[in-house]
Design an enzyme around this catalytic site. Sequence first.
Site, PDB file in Angstrom:
ATOM      1  N   GLY A   1     -22.889 -12.292  68.391  1.00 42.65           N
ATOM      2  CA  GLY A   1     -22.314 -13.613  67.978  1.00 42.65           C
ATOM      3  C   GLY A   1     -23.424 -14.379  66.929  1.00 42.65           C
TER       4      GLY A   1
ATOM      5  N   GLN B   1     -28.855 -21.020  64.678  1.00 39.58           N
ATOM      6  CA  GLN B   1     -30.267 -19.561  64.045  1.00 39.58           C
ATOM      7  C   GLN B   1     -30.825 -19.403  63.107  1.00 39.58           C
ATOM      8  OE1 GLN B   1     -27.353 -17.269  66.976  1.00 39.58           O
ATOM      9  NE2 GLN B   1     -29.029 -16.629  68.169  1.00 39.58           N
TER      10      GLN B   1
ATOM     11  N   CYS C   1     -30.235 -13.030  73.975  1.00 44.72           N
ATOM     12  CA  CYS C   1     -30.059 -13.850  72.668  1.00 44.72           C
ATOM     13  C   CYS C   1     -31.073 -13.108  71.046  1.00 44.72           C
ATOM     14  CB  CYS C   1     -30.321 -15.690  72.446  1.00 44.72           C
ATOM     15  SG  CYS C   1     -29.966 -16.828  71.513  1.00 44.72           S
ATOM     16  N   LEU C   2     -30.907 -13.704  69.999  1.00 46.07           N
ATOM     17  CA  LEU C   2     -31.338 -12.842  68.555  1.00 46.07           C
ATOM     18  C   LEU C   2     -32.499 -13.521  68.670  1.00 46.07           C
ATOM     19  CD1 LEU C   2     -28.189 -12.279  66.619  1.00 46.07           C
ATOM     20  CD2 LEU C   2     -29.786  -9.857  67.873  1.00 46.07           C
TER      21      LEU C   2
ATOM     22  N   HIS D   1     -22.059 -19.641  74.868  1.00 42.10           N
ATOM     23  CA  HIS D   1     -23.434 -20.215  74.146  1.00 42.10           C
ATOM     24  C   HIS D   1     -23.750 -19.998  72.419  1.00 42.10           C
ATOM     25  CE1 HIS D   1     -27.193 -16.630  73.618  1.00 42.10           C
ATOM     26  NE2 HIS D   1     -26.630 -17.026  73.129  1.00 42.10           N
ATOM     27  N   GLU D   2     -22.716 -20.145  71.809  1.00 45.26           N
ATOM     28  CA  GLU D   2     -23.022 -20.603  70.236  1.00 45.26           C
ATOM     29  C   GLU D   2     -22.802 -21.781  70.128  1.00 45.26           C
ATOM     30  OE1 GLU D   2     -23.878 -17.940  69.172  1.00 45.26           O
ATOM     31  OE2 GLU D   2     -23.342 -16.195  70.207  1.00 45.26           O
TER      32      GLU D   2
ATOM     33  N   HIS E   1     -25.750 -23.005  70.422  1.00 47.84           N
ATOM     34  CA  HIS E   1     -26.883 -22.943  70.072  1.00 47.84           C
ATOM     35  C   HIS E   1     -26.678 -24.588  69.057  1.00 47.84           C
ATOM     36  CE1 HIS E   1     -29.027 -19.111  70.410  1.00 47.84           C
ATOM     37  NE2 HIS E   1     -28.099 -19.436  70.777  1.00 47.84           N
TER      38      HIS E   1
HETATM   39  O1  GNR Z   1     -25.843 -10.586  70.977  1.00 46.76           O
HETATM   40  C1  GNR Z   1     -25.387 -11.565  71.528  1.00 46.76           C
HETATM   41  N1  GNR Z   1     -25.173 -10.323  72.874  1.00 46.76           N
HETATM   42  C2  GNR Z   1     -25.065 -11.729  73.940  1.00 46.76           C
HETATM   43  C3  GNR Z   1     -24.012 -10.578  75.431  1.00 46.76           C
HETATM   44  C4  GNR Z   1     -23.882 -11.723  76.507  1.00 46.76           C
HETATM   45  C5  GNR Z   1     -24.193 -13.278  76.507  1.00 46.76           C
HETATM   46  C6  GNR Z   1     -24.560 -14.477  74.719  1.00 46.76           C
HETATM   47  C7  GNR Z   1     -24.447 -13.148  73.637  1.00 46.76           C
HETATM   48  S1  GNR Z   1     -25.037 -13.775  72.102  1.00 46.76           S
HETATM   49  C8  GNR Z   1     -25.885 -12.746  71.205  1.00 46.76           C
HETATM   50  C9  GNR Z   1     -26.138 -12.946  69.855  1.00 46.76           C
HETATM   51  C10 GNR Z   1     -26.602 -14.610  69.578  1.00 46.76           C
HETATM   52  O2  GNR Z   1     -28.208 -14.606  70.060  1.00 46.76           O
HETATM   53  N2  GNR Z   1     -25.871 -15.365  69.519  1.00 46.76           N
HETATM   54  O3  GNR Z   1     -26.276 -17.078  69.338  1.00 46.76           O
HETATM   55 NI    NI Z   2     -28.174 -16.957  71.004  1.00 49.83          NI
END
Ligand code: GNR
Ligand code: NI
Length: 171
Positions: A46, A51, A92-93, A134-135, A138
């Site tokens: 995601g 980001q 998270c990236l 999670h997104e 953000h």
């Molecule tokens: O790539 C991603 N893997 C992930 C794994 C577990 C819970 C959430 C994520 S999101 C993350 C990509 C990201 O940072 N999205 O904002």
């Molecule tokens: Ni993230």
Amino acid sequence: MALLPVLCYPDPRLHQVAKPVEAVDERIKKIVADMAETMYEAPGVGLAATQVNIHERIVVIDVSENQNELMVFINPELVWASAEKKFWREGCLSVPEFYDEVERPDQIRVKALDINGREFEIEADGLLSVCLQHEMDHLQGKVFVEYLSLLKRNRISLKMKKRLKELVGQR
Ligand code: GNR
Ligand code: NI
């Protein structure tokens, strides 16, 4: 298409609150295409516009095994969350090479606009549910490490700053 640079925690720009998209026009479609390319390249499941330093409510997700089922969420809104919660190991990236457990509602319903500007609703569980929450965090300026203890967060901040110094020193 273009790869976009991803902001890294503790960059203060990750805490900006995204504004709703007013119209899903060519400009937004270009952002979605670039975000998808950036997500697949990383690779991640995601990516939120925040980001990549774009503060508009845009999310791309692909939780499919072969990374060939792109989902686009414009102006996503949580309409329902289950009382039951679950822990999931998140990454998270924007916090590279760090993973930890976060507790969130198990199932959710989300309302959003698709790439054609049409409203849709989706019910999610498992990875899609975790990823959507999670997104959407953000977009509100929240990074998953903010659910962790201050001690852990400070350790991560120090590690990230150290890594940044090393990266700059390499040039
Ligand atoms: O790539 C991603 N893997 C992930 C794994 C577990 C819970 C959430 C994520 S999101 C993350 C990509 C990201 O940072 N999205 O904002
Ligand atoms: Ni993230």
